[in-house]
Design an enzyme around this catalytic site. Structure first.
Site, short mmCIF file in Angstrom:
data_model
loop_
_atom_site.label_atom_id
_atom_site.label_comp_id
_atom_site.label_asym_id
_atom_site.label_seq_id
_atom_site.Cartn_x
_atom_site.Cartn_y
_atom_site.Cartn_z
N THR A 137 10.52 0.63 3.07
CA THR A 137 9.20 0.05 2.77
C THR A 137 8.06 1.02 3.13
OG1 THR A 137 10.13 -2.10 3.26
CG2 THR A 137 7.73 -1.96 3.24
N GLY A 176 12.24 -0.67 11.28
CA GLY A 176 12.80 -1.23 12.51
C GLY A 176 13.51 -0.19 13.35
N GLU A 418 14.27 -8.08 2.76
CA GLU A 418 15.18 -7.71 1.68
C GLU A 418 14.90 -8.53 0.41
OE1 GLU A 418 18.85 -6.42 3.04
OE2 GLU A 418 17.80 -5.71 4.79
C1 FAD Z 1 9.67 -7.69 10.95
C2 FAD Z 1 9.94 -6.86 9.74
C3 FAD Z 1 10.93 -5.90 9.77
C4 FAD Z 1 11.14 -5.07 8.66
N1 FAD Z 1 12.05 -4.06 8.74
C5 FAD Z 1 12.13 -3.17 7.73
C6 FAD Z 1 12.96 -2.00 7.85
O1 FAD Z 1 13.62 -1.79 8.87
N2 FAD Z 1 12.99 -1.12 6.83
C7 FAD Z 1 12.28 -1.32 5.68
O2 FAD Z 1 12.36 -0.48 4.78
N3 FAD Z 1 11.49 -2.42 5.52
C8 FAD Z 1 11.39 -3.33 6.53
N4 FAD Z 1 10.57 -4.44 6.39
C9 FAD Z 1 9.83 -4.63 5.15
C10 FAD Z 1 10.34 -5.81 4.33
O3 FAD Z 1 11.62 -5.65 3.94
C11 FAD Z 1 9.33 -6.06 3.21
O4 FAD Z 1 8.27 -6.74 3.84
C12 FAD Z 1 9.90 -6.87 2.06
O5 FAD Z 1 10.74 -6.07 1.29
C13 FAD Z 1 8.78 -7.45 1.17
O6 FAD Z 1 7.96 -6.44 0.71
P1 FAD Z 1 6.37 -6.50 0.91
O7 FAD Z 1 6.08 -6.83 2.31
O8 FAD Z 1 5.80 -5.24 0.39
O9 FAD Z 1 5.90 -7.70 0.01
P2 FAD Z 1 5.25 -7.62 -1.44
O10 FAD Z 1 6.21 -7.00 -2.37
O11 FAD Z 1 3.90 -7.05 -1.40
O12 FAD Z 1 5.13 -9.16 -1.76
C14 FAD Z 1 3.99 -9.96 -1.35
C15 FAD Z 1 4.01 -11.26 -2.11
O13 FAD Z 1 3.84 -10.99 -3.50
C16 FAD Z 1 4.89 -11.59 -4.24
N5 FAD Z 1 5.26 -10.74 -5.38
C17 FAD Z 1 5.49 -9.41 -5.40
N6 FAD Z 1 5.84 -9.02 -6.63
C18 FAD Z 1 5.83 -10.11 -7.40
C19 FAD Z 1 6.14 -10.36 -8.78
N7 FAD Z 1 6.55 -9.41 -9.61
N8 FAD Z 1 6.05 -11.63 -9.23
C20 FAD Z 1 5.67 -12.64 -8.40
N9 FAD Z 1 5.38 -12.46 -7.11
C21 FAD Z 1 5.47 -11.22 -6.61
C22 FAD Z 1 6.07 -11.70 -3.27
O14 FAD Z 1 6.95 -12.73 -3.69
C23 FAD Z 1 5.35 -12.02 -1.97
O15 FAD Z 1 5.09 -13.38 -1.89
C24 FAD Z 1 10.37 -5.28 7.49
C25 FAD Z 1 9.41 -6.29 7.45
C26 FAD Z 1 9.18 -7.06 8.57
C27 FAD Z 1 8.09 -8.09 8.52
#
Ligand code: FAD
Length: 641
Positions: A137, A176, A418
């Site tokens: 991410t 993480g 994920e």
């Molecule tokens: C505590 C924690 C630990 C983590 N650990 C890791 C890690 O170790 N390594 C790593 O790589 N990542 C990690 N992550 C990241 C995590 O996996 C991402 O937050 C997750 O993949 C969602 O991506 P985003 O936050 O960018 O959400 P976004 O993709 O920005 O989504 C935000 C909102 O928009 C909506 N949305 C997005 N696209 C669309 C679409 N096409 N149509 C409709 N709705 C949509 C989603 O459903 C969601 O509601 C971690 C996150 C947290 C909070």
């Protein structure tokens, strides 16, 4: 309905844990080791830095036990899953830390790396001499991994990659294990070869010195700050400036740069390379199905135990009523129990499917898509249920000792980790529509018309929509038909809407987004259909007639309460008359009343949670003496009178 069930605890336990039942020895032995060696239990009140340090210390202690190993994932993933199930009774941060280290970091090296990588990293992963992370991410992109911006430009003169974070939004975020203790990550970045962007690749990148733990020059790291849950995990932001990594760190099982500097890829398309590159997410999603199911089991057990012991109000001069006897309680708790059991059946079928030794691309695609839908759905329900369960325990539900707040916070992250539901449902929807396209190509317009007419005839028949026959309402045939009808009906709507895109002069994406709510509903309907079908199969497999009878009624309750939740849809489509809808609600009540006396035995039949030595929840104690257990927890003195 006057029903009596015979509860055979072992049979029920086995039916509810079919996928890992043969591996329970691993679960039990590891649970015992965890209790003896670290006694780590859910952390409910600790400063974040202290929590992170404790999690790190305990993770090293777990590694010293010598049980966890990436090679176990390779040898028998069910053993690995059994270990993780044991760990899920510990503090969630400890489990998350070990999952990131072994499964996301180690598992990616296993999947994308070669034997050389395995030999180089696995021994140090096992002892945690190196601490691994998963660097996918970025601030700008989470769900849409294809658009990440971090670059790794190949420099053949030194046979190195030069890694850069070209923009602020390319900062790796949430990674993480990395803010304080991590030494290596699998870095997901765009491989730039001779000026050409070859797409997302994974490169093992060391970020700290193993001895001094100092971050190397060219790398900046910080903590992502306080979080809703997982506060024992040091999540990092990471930036790279001309940081060099040797060529051999490219995980090159599928895409390689030879010693002479030639780039080759064994997979036919960049799309396929991308799919295998992010493949660890699929196994991760399975864990994000198992975790909420376990949390739901534990909290529902607390809710039920309390409801069968707590008394409030009642007839004058009589003993007060048990709160379980209020329909506002049992008509929620028992459908919840039935959903839990249905989710368990779906989980077990997914474990079996995911671990099938030989599988075709199509089958894999179907499995991956189904996992996405079930992961989204299970998490959605779990969050709703956790809130409900906390209020069902009144003020005592607020006490951290009873772990409702703990699970609500720790599970919250599972919803988006994920893949968030809205994104995962769309992934499943794409698969379902492509399957339909294949079917249509084969059957043509004639097949389509026959199918539509069959559906129309079945549902436009007043006998069908109006019948209130209880045997029919309770039949698996009716439930399956209702679930299938809902899915196919919404699918028809989606197809109709998408096919209008040309006349409306919309691009495909515009048209897709225009129909998004239906698309998501279609994937949800399919996920429920999958869960129901797998539940029916699991019941048929159950050898013991009395257990089969009980499970059958539980799944009827799941199906009918799900139909009831969706009355608006079924009534709008004239699938149900109002009289039939009332009859369904009556049948649900009868099923709840019939199952209620057995609810505690049913929930406790998953006796793994009873032997879990690490949980000690005052409201959930089997003796039901919640007053004394709560009083002991908070130091209320014994009465001297
Ligand atoms: C505590 C924690 C630990 C983590 N650990 C890791 C890690 O170790 N390594 C790593 O790589 N990542 C990690 N992550 C990241 C995590 O996996 C991402 O937050 C997750 O993949 C969602 O991506 P985003 O936050 O960018 O959400 P976004 O993709 O920005 O989504 C935000 C909102 O928009 C909506 N949305 C997005 N696209 C669309 C679409 N096409 N149509 C409709 N709705 C949509 C989603 O459903 C969601 O509601 C971690 C996150 C947290 C909070």
């Amino acid at each position: 309905m006057d029903v009596k069930y015979i509860i055979n605890k072992d049979q029920l336990h086995q039916a509810r844990n079919s996928a890992l039942h043969a591996h329970e020895k691993y679960y039990k032995d590891f649970s015992q080791l965890l209790k003896t060696n670290i006694n780590n239990r859910p952390v409910i009140d600790m400063a974040s830095d202290e929590h992170k340090a404790k999690t790190h210390r305990d993770a090293i202690e777990v590694c010293k036990m010598g049980v966890l190993d990436v090679r176990v994932i390779q040898k028998d993933p069910k053993i690995f899953l059994s270990y993780l199930t044991s760990l899920s009774s510990c503090d969630m941060s400890l489990m998350a830390k070990l999952v990131i280290h072994f499964q996301l970091f180690g598992g990616t090296i296993l999947e994308l790396g070669t034997e050389e990588h395995h030999n180089k990293y696995f021994p140090d992963i096992k002892t945690m001499r190196i601490v691994g992370g998963f660097g996918m991410t970025e601030m700008g992109h989470g769900s849409n991994v294809r658009q990440i911006e971090t670059t790794a430009e190949y420099d053949h003169t030194t046979k190195e990659f030069i890694i850069n974070s070209p923009t602020r939004s390319s900062t790796k975020f949430w990674i993480g294990n990395m803010a304080k203790y991590g030494t290596h990550i699998v870095l997901f970045c765009r491989l730039i070869y001779k000026g050409e962007d070859k797409g997302v690749h994974g490169i093992v990148t060391q970020i700290r010195d193993l001895d001094s733990k100092n971050v190397f020059p060219g790398i900046e790291i910080g903590d992502c700050g306080p979080k809703i849950g997982w506060n024992g995990i040091d999540n990092a932001w990471i930036r790279f400036t001309n940081y060099r990594v040797p060529k051999e760190n490219l995980l090159n099982r599928f895409a390689n740069i030879s010693d002479s500097g030639d780039y080759t890829c064994k997979l036919s398309t960049p799309g396929k390379l991308f799919q295998v590159t992010i493949s660890q997410l699929v196994f991760g999603r399975l864990l994000y199905i198992c975790g909420p199911i376990k949390a739901l089991t534990i909290t529902l057990r607390t809710g039920l135990t309390y409801a069968f012991n707590r008394r409030q109000f009642g007839e004058k001069n009589k003993i007060e009523e048990l709160i379980i006897n209020y329909p506002s309680h049992y008509q929620v708790l028992l459908p919840m129990l039935s959903h839990l059991v249905a989710f368990e059946f779906a989980r077990d079928s997914i474990i079996e499917r995911l671990l099938e030794p030989k599988t075709t691309d199509e089958r894999l695609d179907e499995t991956n898509s189904t996992i996405s839908g079930v992961k989204a759905l299970v998490n959605e329900y779990t969050m709703i249920y956790l809130n409900k369960l906390r209020t069902f325990c009144g003020g005592n539900g607020v006490s951290s000792f009873n772990l409702f707040g703990y699970y609500r916070n720790e599970m919250d992250i599972f919803q988006t980790a994920e893949g968030d539901g809205a994104v995962l449902y769309q992934q499943l929807a794409k698969f379902l529509l492509s399957e339909y396209k294949k079917w249509y190509k084969k059957e043509g317009v004639t097949g389509y018309i026959i199918k539509e007419v069959q559906t129309f005839l079945a549902t436009s028949n007043p006998m069908y929509t109006h019948t209130r026959s209880i045997p029919y309402i309770l039949s698996n045939e009716f439930h399956h038909h209702a679930f299938l009808y809902r899915f196919e009906r919404i699918r028809s709507t989606v197809i109709e809407k998408l096919s209008h895109s040309k006349s409306k002069k919309l691009t495909f994406l515009q048209s897709w987004n225009d129909s998004l709510l239906y698309i998501i509903d279609m994937a949800k309907a399919y996920s429920h259909l999958y869960i129901l079908e797998q539940s029916h199969l699991a019941i048929r497999r159950c050898q013991d007639p009395s257990t089969r009878h009980l499970l059958n009624d539980l799944i009827k309750l799941y199906a009918l309460s799900n139909i009831e939740q969706d009355f608006a849809f079924f009534r709008n489509c004239n699938f149900l008359s109002s009289g039939k809808a009332f009859a369904i609600s009556d049948a649900i009540k009868e099923l709840c009343i019939g199952i209620k006396p057995y609810a505690l035995q049913i929930i406790n039949s998953d006796y793994n949670i009873l032997i879990d030595p690490l949980l000690n929840i005052p409201l959930a104690n089997l003796d039901g003496d919640y007053i004394n257990h709560m009083a002991d927890c908070v130091g209320v003195p014994k009465s001297n009178l």
